[in-house]
Design a protein around this motif. Structure first.
Motif, PDB file in Angstrom:
ATOM      1  N   ALA A 107      13.309  -5.627  -9.330  1.00 56.79           N
ATOM      2  CA  ALA A 107      11.955  -6.172  -9.486  1.00 56.79           C
ATOM      3  C   ALA A 107      11.092  -5.825  -8.274  1.00 56.79           C
ATOM      4  O   ALA A 107       9.909  -5.521  -8.414  1.00 56.79           O
ATOM      5  CB  ALA A 107      12.017  -7.685  -9.678  1.00 56.79           C
ATOM      6  N   GLY A 110      10.700  -1.860  -8.446  1.00 57.07           N
ATOM      7  CA  GLY A 110      10.137  -1.475  -9.733  1.00 57.07           C
ATOM      8  C   GLY A 110      10.694  -0.170 -10.264  1.00 57.07           C
ATOM      9  O   GLY A 110      11.855   0.194 -10.033  1.00 57.07           O
ATOM     10  N   SER A 111       9.850   0.547 -10.962  1.00 61.90           N
ATOM     11  CA  SER A 111      10.252   1.780 -11.651  1.00 61.90           C
ATOM     12  C   SER A 111      10.767   2.861 -10.710  1.00 61.90           C
ATOM     13  O   SER A 111      11.555   3.715 -11.122  1.00 61.90           O
ATOM     14  CB  SER A 111       9.077   2.327 -12.450  1.00 61.90           C
ATOM     15  OG  SER A 111       8.685   1.401 -13.425  1.00 61.90           O
ATOM     16  N   SER A 130      15.843  -2.622 -16.298  1.00 61.21           N
ATOM     17  CA  SER A 130      14.406  -2.361 -16.204  1.00 61.21           C
ATOM     18  C   SER A 130      13.704  -2.728 -17.509  1.00 61.21           C
ATOM     19  O   SER A 130      12.580  -3.235 -17.499  1.00 61.21           O
ATOM     20  CB  SER A 130      14.121  -0.915 -15.810  1.00 61.21           C
ATOM     21  OG  SER A 130      14.569  -0.031 -16.807  1.00 61.21           O
ATOM     22  N   LEU A 135       9.693  -3.824 -17.137  1.00 65.99           N
ATOM     23  CA  LEU A 135       8.954  -2.852 -16.335  1.00 65.99           C
ATOM     24  C   LEU A 135       8.189  -1.952 -17.295  1.00 65.99           C
ATOM     25  O   LEU A 135       8.664  -1.668 -18.401  1.00 65.99           O
ATOM     26  CB  LEU A 135       9.896  -2.016 -15.470  1.00 65.99           C
ATOM     27  CG  LEU A 135      10.696  -2.757 -14.395  1.00 65.99           C
ATOM     28  CD1 LEU A 135      11.560  -1.776 -13.613  1.00 65.99           C
ATOM     29  CD2 LEU A 135       9.797  -3.529 -13.472  1.00 65.99           C
ATOM     30  N   HIS A 136       7.023  -1.494 -16.899  1.00 70.12           N
ATOM     31  CA  HIS A 136       6.200  -0.669 -17.778  1.00 70.12           C
ATOM     32  C   HIS A 136       6.964   0.598 -18.161  1.00 70.12           C
ATOM     33  O   HIS A 136       7.601   1.228 -17.315  1.00 70.12           O
ATOM     34  CB  HIS A 136       4.876  -0.320 -17.099  1.00 70.12           C
ATOM     35  CG  HIS A 136       3.868   0.243 -18.040  1.00 70.12           C
ATOM     36  ND1 HIS A 136       3.822   1.575 -18.347  1.00 70.12           N
ATOM     37  CD2 HIS A 136       2.895  -0.362 -18.772  1.00 70.12           C
ATOM     38  CE1 HIS A 136       2.851   1.788 -19.218  1.00 70.12           C
ATOM     39  NE2 HIS A 136       2.275   0.623 -19.492  1.00 70.12           N
ATOM     40  N   SER A 140       8.544   4.053 -15.871  1.00 67.72           N
ATOM     41  CA  SER A 140      10.005   4.084 -15.998  1.00 67.72           C
ATOM     42  C   SER A 140      10.458   5.440 -16.525  1.00 67.72           C
ATOM     43  O   SER A 140      11.384   6.044 -15.979  1.00 67.72           O
ATOM     44  CB  SER A 140      10.481   2.974 -16.932  1.00 67.72           C
ATOM     45  OG  SER A 140      10.183   1.705 -16.401  1.00 67.72           O
TER      46      SER A 140
END
Length: 161
Positions: A107, A110-111, A130, A135-136, A140
């Motif tokens: 987190a 992130g990606s 993820s 996560l977007h 990703s």
């Protein structure tokens, strides 16, 4: 290596391997990137070796192999990502300490942490987590593809030594 010697070396291969190597690579790469067991690096390296002996200095064949492996592996990882999105999030307190720490790191970074999605076992879990963390998908996909592509590029570079 002479053409005669390379031709003799390839005689033991079934004809469908030489004819369907990109399909074989795609399926292997896709399945290896899901939670199913697999090792696309072995198939990739074997096909690199096959191309080295049968298409001497054929950059296009190697590029196609790299491209298909990268796309297949990335799509497989996005399948794991989608599985993670479909799974409902368990209560935080039901996770053990190590799982909580891993999710906190994912987190936090992130990606970008999906650059490491090529790692055995951990990479599959990163992709599922993820998706689970929502996560977007586009960043990703980008970082998964970069990581996978770099790994296969490294295998090409190592095969040239």
């Amino acid at each position: 290596m002479s053409d005669a010697l390379s031709g003799e070396w390839l005689n033991w291969l079934p004809a469908w391997v030489a004819q369907s190597q990109l399909l074989l690579m795609f399926v292997s790469a896709f399945l290896s990137a899901t939670l199913l067991p697999g090792n696309s690096e072995v198939v990739f390296s074997g096909l690199l070796l096959l191309n080295r002996f049968s298409f001497e200095n054929n950059i296009l064949a190697i590029f196609n192999l790299w491209w298909v492996a990268t796309v297949g592996n990335s799509l497989g990882s996005m399948t794991s990502y989608a599985v993670g999105r479909m799974v409902s999030m368990p209560e935080w307190q039901h996770l053990n300490r190590r799982q909580q720490q891993g999710l906190q790191l994912l987190a936090r970074y992130g990606s970008v942490s999906l650059l490491f999605s090529w790692l055995p076992i951990i990479g599959d879990l990163l992709c599922v987590a993820s998706g689970w963390l929502r996560l977007h998908w586009l960043p990703s996909l980008i970082f998964i593809t970069l990581g996978k592509g770099l790994r296969y590029f490294l295998l090409i570079a190592l095969s040239q030594l």
